[in-house]
Design an enzyme around this catalytic site. Structure first.
Site, PDB file in Angstrom:
ATOM      1  N   HIS A 186      30.199  32.771  44.436  1.00  0.00           N
ATOM      2  CA  HIS A 186      31.129  33.727  44.764  1.00  0.00           C
ATOM      3  C   HIS A 186      31.326  34.741  43.829  1.00  0.00           C
ATOM      4  O   HIS A 186      31.923  34.442  42.580  1.00  0.00           O
ATOM      5  CB  HIS A 186      32.534  32.907  45.343  1.00  0.00           C
ATOM      6  CG  HIS A 186      33.670  33.823  45.493  1.00  0.00           C
ATOM      7  ND1 HIS A 186      34.255  33.422  46.735  1.00  0.00           N
ATOM      8  CD2 HIS A 186      34.366  34.737  44.875  1.00  0.00           C
ATOM      9  CE1 HIS A 186      35.209  34.488  46.691  1.00  0.00           C
ATOM     10  NE2 HIS A 186      35.232  35.064  45.771  1.00  0.00           N
ATOM     11  N   HIS A 188      32.045  38.551  42.481  1.00  0.00           N
ATOM     12  CA  HIS A 188      32.713  39.926  42.853  1.00  0.00           C
ATOM     13  C   HIS A 188      31.689  40.917  42.027  1.00  0.00           C
ATOM     14  O   HIS A 188      31.087  40.902  40.934  1.00  0.00           O
ATOM     15  CB  HIS A 188      34.026  39.802  41.970  1.00  0.00           C
ATOM     16  CG  HIS A 188      35.048  39.084  42.946  1.00  0.00           C
ATOM     17  ND1 HIS A 188      36.148  39.387  42.942  1.00  0.00           N
ATOM     18  CD2 HIS A 188      34.830  37.941  43.821  1.00  0.00           C
ATOM     19  CE1 HIS A 188      36.989  38.473  43.766  1.00  0.00           C
ATOM     20  NE2 HIS A 188      36.159  37.691  44.096  1.00  0.00           N
ATOM     21  N   CYS A 219      41.155  40.258  44.513  1.00  0.00           N
ATOM     22  CA  CYS A 219      42.514  39.657  44.235  1.00  0.00           C
ATOM     23  C   CYS A 219      42.978  40.105  42.532  1.00  0.00           C
ATOM     24  O   CYS A 219      43.001  39.119  41.782  1.00  0.00           O
ATOM     25  CB  CYS A 219      42.840  38.382  44.316  1.00  0.00           C
ATOM     26  SG  CYS A 219      41.577  37.436  43.222  1.00  0.00           S
ATOM     27  N   ASN A 223      35.403  42.223  45.712  1.00  0.00           N
ATOM     28  CA  ASN A 223      34.335  41.145  46.315  1.00  0.00           C
ATOM     29  C   ASN A 223      33.037  41.968  46.562  1.00  0.00           C
ATOM     30  O   ASN A 223      32.917  43.055  46.809  1.00  0.00           O
ATOM     31  CB  ASN A 223      34.736  40.556  47.754  1.00  0.00           C
ATOM     32  CG  ASN A 223      36.040  39.640  47.508  1.00  0.00           C
ATOM     33  OD1 ASN A 223      35.851  38.743  46.865  1.00  0.00           O
ATOM     34  ND2 ASN A 223      36.913  39.782  48.377  1.00  0.00           N
TER      35      ASN A 223
END
Lengths: 276, 276
Positions: A186, A188, A219, A223
């Site tokens: 994941h 960013h 956040c 992303n």
């Protein structure tokens, strides 16, 4: 904005139409969240035969094939890779947050709900800096998998990840006995490194990568945009099953709906090319 | 906007102050452009002892060290990798455009002016598509180097370049006998691939990469932002001599002055981090 419960009920009882089943993923911060979800799922289970028919496509308005979409629900559990982030974000230590996951995991398994674990700030922490201990990440990942997670997504929440540290982390995970097929990555794109780090992940055998349309969410760190990720994967000869032009159109549409900038480069360039 | 001649005269007679000498590069589309430049340089040469003193820093107002900045001037010549782009962009064939370069090159050499060649649309052409023949690129690059170019920048003008095609191109250039140290790479981030392609270039031994502050410029395809490139290079352990924070501040300043979006991810993230 409706509450999570309202959104969940809406999706379970009248989901948006889709040609294929969609796996809806819900972040479950505590056992009460999952209890609510299980109750809603049970209501839905009782109505299983009455599962709503997706809107039929124009040319096949009464076609039975258009009713075959079967959605699924899965949940996500979070742990952080640094104590400071864990305390600031979830008000408990890493060990405590893993303890809290256990009853949630049990209840999910009893109800055949797929569970995805996340290890956040794995390549950089806003409080402790970029040098997060890869062995700590490996330990938390292993714990989540042993607990019963179907997959663990190792997350560069801050975008501080670099190619050498991504490589080191994946090597450490491998040495800890964690299999590539149990891993997701994941990234960013805060510092523009997401795609370079994705290539490192691909080279290490990882095949699941998180992203968001138009780079939405985050956040607050951005992303990586699905459109950019898809373009990269296609450029490397990977098959994704995703139509790049349609994905670009969705990114353009939803960012306009939300009045947010479209953070995808490949999406905008693809649309410019087909319009040009 | 002042004319090129006015800008040139301004830079030669009263350049902006800088702690180190700056190499100013001028695109020279034809022999007349260089003739004008040589004339201006000769005027400057006659006034060499009167070369303007850069503005002294506050703490060393009369310091002789602040007068040591020595700027230089170099020129750029362009050729395209596809016949269609050459015709549309310069109204002549590739062979004709190379012929036109010869007298410019001679005059530059007579005046000790460094010459940089460019091969545009080397990894994708807006008219002929992504599959540009790497052997054609190698042939043009070799011709420009044999003609006397000090360096040739192979440019992915459209941003269509992918890692596999960048790899193939660099392999083809190597097989044609072109040395890495004579090469520069010029990537555009139109599809978000610039940094991934830069890594391929680094792996092949190339050490010169073009970029622009804040991703400014482009024609109209967006240049890769210097801040993103610097962040990547530093993340890989390369020394650039560039201060990332100062570069990010410059990007923020100039994009605001020009009222253009700051297309750099690392620049914005760096400033957010130090402000945060």
């Amino acid at each position: 904005m409706a509450s999570t419960t309202e959104i969940l009920e809406k999706i379970l009882t009248s989901p948006p139409s889709a040609p294929q089943g969609i796996a809806y993923n819900y972040l479950v911060p505590n056992i009460r969240g999952l209890e609510t979800m299980v109750k809603t799922l049970q209501v839905k289970g009782a109505q299983a035969s009455g599962y709503p028919t997706p809107a039929a496509s124009p040319q096949s308005e009464q076609s039975p094939t258009s009713t075959s979409a079967s959605n699924s629900s899965e949940i996500s559990l979070f742990a952080a890779a640094t104590e400071t982030f864990s305390q600031k974000n979830t008000n408990c230590s890493i060990a405590e947050s893993l303890e809290r996951c256990k009853p949630i995991m049990e209840l999910a398994k009893q109800n055949n709900i797929r569970v995805r674990g996340y290890v956040s700030v794995a390549l950089g922490c806003p409080y402790e800096g970029p040098d997060v201990d890869p062995h700590k990440v490996a330990e938390i990942t292993a714990t989540l998998l042993e607990m019963g997670c179907d997959e663990v997504s190792v997350a560069d929440t801050t975008g501080m990840g670099t190619a050498p540290r991504t490589q080191k982390l994946l090597q450490t995970l491998k040495e800890a006995g964690i299999l590539e097929e149990d891993l997701a990555l994941h990234f960013h794109d805060t510092y523009g490194m997401a795609l370079v780090n994705t290539v490192v992940g691909l080279e290490h055998g990882v095949r699941i990568f998180d992203s968001s349309v138009g780079g939405l969410g985050g956040c607050p760190y951005s992303n990586v945009a699905t459109e950019d990720l898809i373009h990269l994967l296609h450029s490397l000869g990977c098959e994704t099953g995703v139509d790049m032009v349609k994905m670009a159109e969705i990114g353009d549409w939803i960012t306009k709906e939300l009045n947010r900038p479209d953070d995808s480069r490949a999406g905008k360039a693809t649309l410019a090319r087909i319009k040009g």
